[in-house]
Scaffold this active site. Structure first.
Site, short mmCIF file in Angstrom:
data_model
loop_
_atom_site.label_atom_id
_atom_site.label_comp_id
_atom_site.label_asym_id
_atom_site.label_seq_id
_atom_site.Cartn_x
_atom_site.Cartn_y
_atom_site.Cartn_z
N THR A 73 0.78 -1.41 0.12
CA THR A 73 -0.06 -0.09 0.13
C THR A 73 0.78 1.36 -0.05
O THR A 73 0.84 2.17 -0.85
CB THR A 73 -0.87 -0.05 1.20
OG1 THR A 73 -1.66 -1.13 1.22
CG2 THR A 73 -1.85 1.18 1.40
N ASN A 156 -6.15 -10.41 -7.06
CA ASN A 156 -6.15 -11.07 -5.79
C ASN A 156 -7.28 -11.93 -5.42
O ASN A 156 -7.45 -12.79 -4.61
CB ASN A 156 -6.14 -10.16 -4.55
CG ASN A 156 -6.71 -8.87 -4.71
OD1 ASN A 156 -6.69 -8.08 -5.84
ND2 ASN A 156 -7.57 -8.54 -3.85
N GLN A 184 0.27 -10.53 -5.87
CA GLN A 184 -0.12 -11.64 -5.85
C GLN A 184 0.46 -12.46 -7.01
O GLN A 184 0.20 -13.78 -7.05
CB GLN A 184 -1.76 -11.93 -6.35
CG GLN A 184 -2.59 -11.01 -5.18
CD GLN A 184 -2.68 -11.80 -4.07
OE1 GLN A 184 -2.31 -13.07 -3.64
NE2 GLN A 184 -3.11 -11.14 -2.97
N SER A 204 4.83 -7.05 -1.87
CA SER A 204 4.47 -7.18 -0.46
C SER A 204 4.83 -8.40 0.05
O SER A 204 4.99 -9.51 -0.30
CB SER A 204 3.01 -7.17 -0.27
OG SER A 204 2.61 -7.49 1.10
N HIS A 206 4.23 -10.05 3.07
CA HIS A 206 3.30 -11.00 3.69
C HIS A 206 2.44 -11.75 2.87
O HIS A 206 1.93 -12.70 3.15
CB HIS A 206 2.40 -10.33 4.78
CG HIS A 206 1.32 -9.52 4.35
ND1 HIS A 206 -0.04 -10.04 4.32
CD2 HIS A 206 1.39 -8.23 3.82
CE1 HIS A 206 -0.75 -9.09 3.92
NE2 HIS A 206 -0.08 -7.87 3.58
N THR A 243 13.86 5.29 9.50
CA THR A 243 15.09 4.07 9.70
C THR A 243 14.10 2.91 9.19
O THR A 243 13.06 2.56 9.44
CB THR A 243 15.10 4.10 11.45
OG1 THR A 243 15.69 5.34 11.81
CG2 THR A 243 16.04 2.76 11.64
N CYS A 331 -11.29 -7.10 4.07
CA CYS A 331 -11.41 -5.54 4.23
C CYS A 331 -10.98 -5.06 5.50
O CYS A 331 -11.31 -6.00 6.29
CB CYS A 331 -12.66 -5.23 3.39
SG CYS A 331 -13.84 -4.21 4.45
N1 PLP Z 1 -2.17 -5.39 -4.03
C1 PLP Z 1 -2.78 -6.72 -4.05
C2 PLP Z 1 -2.85 -7.18 -5.34
C3 PLP Z 1 -3.23 -6.88 -2.69
O1 PLP Z 1 -3.93 -8.25 -2.94
C4 PLP Z 1 -2.92 -6.44 -1.42
C5 PLP Z 1 -3.21 -6.85 -0.22
O2 PLP Z 1 -4.22 -7.36 0.06
C6 PLP Z 1 -2.24 -5.33 -1.51
C7 PLP Z 1 -1.97 -4.73 -2.74
C8 PLP Z 1 -1.74 -4.62 -0.24
O3 PLP Z 1 -0.79 -4.96 0.39
P1 PLP Z 1 -0.20 -4.65 1.92
O4 PLP Z 1 -0.86 -5.39 2.80
O5 PLP Z 1 1.22 -5.21 1.87
O6 PLP Z 1 -0.25 -3.16 1.69
#
Ligand code: PLP
Length: 388
Positions: A73, A156, A184, A204, A206, A243, A331
């Site tokens: 994000t 996603n 994704q 990302s 995670h 940092t 969400c």
């Molecule tokens: N873009 C996609 C396609 C995602 O699936 C997600 C998370 O669901 C994000 C962006 C946002 O990722 P983050 O949680 O690292 O901000």
């Protein structure tokens, strides 16, 4: 519910890989600030620069082009801006064209004014409408500034793969900038920024088995860069001050190393499990609609509608059966909203859809249990047409 729970929501967050956990724990014990010149600081700097190489390798980029952020994000908000620099010279981007199926991190338009964002429609198959993109860019007035186009590589919710190289050709012909949310796609498809012909990729941690709270904006070169979103001490070569988070970055890099190895082979095994599950689902409920089944999808996702079953009811029913899945994207409120992806594909979004997303840790036994839970839930639903 019998036995332990089954986690089938990898697209929301993939389970932490043991390699990532170890790397995080190692970094947690390092003393010092990565910007300090003493030995302690230099050890952390080395860890971060090695991590930069690992994340770059995941997408065929140069290490110097990776900017670490707090997640995808933030990376999206960094790159989606009308204000760029070409070296020291300001470069104006006058409009953002974002596909109708982007994640909200991109769809919200970052630092663009709302009225400077246009939506690129998708076809009923869930693929960006290339003719519509051509028409939008043909009407773009480059006297006002360059166009920026944002299209995700893998959606996603559906797992559908977008034709990024074709989109890139259209964008190049207009001299525009192409931003690709590869969140994704990472670890599920081989990634190469040059082959995709993208200017920027968003990643990302995670989603690939790293910890939450790390991500990256990866640039193709280093010349054309967005004006920073976070200013301060000038870390990340001035592109993202503050940092760095060595713990999350070390975990992110360890996950990147792991998921980058033999991605094709690993994902075909995952795809075989997903296909088996879909086969069982179709046997248990012949009316189940599996979205995106006829187009190119990543192997870990199945997005489906069961006529007569509302998504939120279905989500709870699966949860009670011990299966964690989701209704579209997670969400922040935890509420199930209408899927903008389904809507963009022309489906009635009121009933919604459920998403099962799996990964390498998923076993054949879990697929069987999930299929059994599906059969139970499908049998219990209201007859299609009856009010839910
Ligand atoms: N873009 C996609 C396609 C995602 O699936 C997600 C998370 O669901 C994000 C962006 C946002 O990722 P983050 O949680 O690292 O901000």
């Amino acid at each position: 519910m019998s036995g332990s729970r089954i986690y089938m929501d990898w697209n929301a967050t993939a389970p932490l890989l043991s390699e990532a956990r170890e790397a995080c724990l190692f970094a947690l014990d390092l003393v010092g600030n990565p910007s300090s010149v003493h030995g302690e600081g230099r050890a952390l700097r080395t860890l971060i620069e090695n991590a930069r190489r690992d994340v770059a390798a995941l997408c065929g980029a140069k290490a110097a082009s990776v900017i670490f952020t707090s997640g995808a994000t933030e990376a999206a908000n960094l790159v989606l801006t009308p204000d760029f620099r070409m070296g020291r010279t300001p470069l104006k981007i006058s409009r953002l064209y974002a596909s109708a199926i982007e994640h909200p991190a991109v769809r919200e338009g970052g630092r663009f004014q709302r009225d400077a964002v246009s939506e690129i429609p998708v076809t009923s198959a869930g693929i960006v409408d290339l003719e519509a993109l051509r028409a939008l860019l043909a009407a773009h007035d480059s006297e006002l500034g360059l166009p920026m186009v944002a299209v995700m590589l893998v959606n996603n919710e559906t797992g559908i793969i977008q034709p990024i190289a074709e989109i890139a050709e259209i964008v190049r012909a207009k001299g525009g900038i192409l931003v690709v949310d590869a969140v994704q796609a990472a670890g599920r498809l081989p990634l190469a920024i040059e082959e995709l012909n993208a200017d920027f990729l968003i990643l990302s941690s995670h989603k690939i088995g790293g910890p939450k709270g790390a991500g990256a904006l990866v640039a193709r070169g280093e010349i054309m860069m967005p004006v920073p979103l976070i200013r301060g001490g000038g870390q990340e070569k001035g592109h993202r001050s503050g940092t760095e988070n060595p713990v999350a970055i070390a975990g992110f890099a360890a996950a990147a190393r792991k998921v980058g190895e033999g991605v094709g082979q690993r994902m075909s095994a995952v795809g075989a499990l997903r296909d088996k599950l879909e086969g069982e689902m179709l046997k248990a409920a012949t009316d189940v609609v599996i979205h995106g089944r006829d187009v190119s999808r990543v192997g870990n996702t199945t997005f489906f509608t069961l006529p007569g079953l509302k998504a939120e009811t279905g989500q709870i029913a699966f949860d009670l059966e011990g299966v964690a899945l989701s209704a579209g994207s997670a969400c922040s409120s935890g509420k199930v909203g209408q899927s903008h992806v389904l809507m963009a594909m022309g489906y009635d979004p009121r009933q919604g859809a459920l998403r099962i997303s799996i990964g390498e840790g998923t076993t054949a036994a879990e697929i069987e249990r999930c299929a059994a839970a599906f059969a139970k839930v499908a049998a219990r639903r209201r007859a299609p047409g009856q009010a839910a």
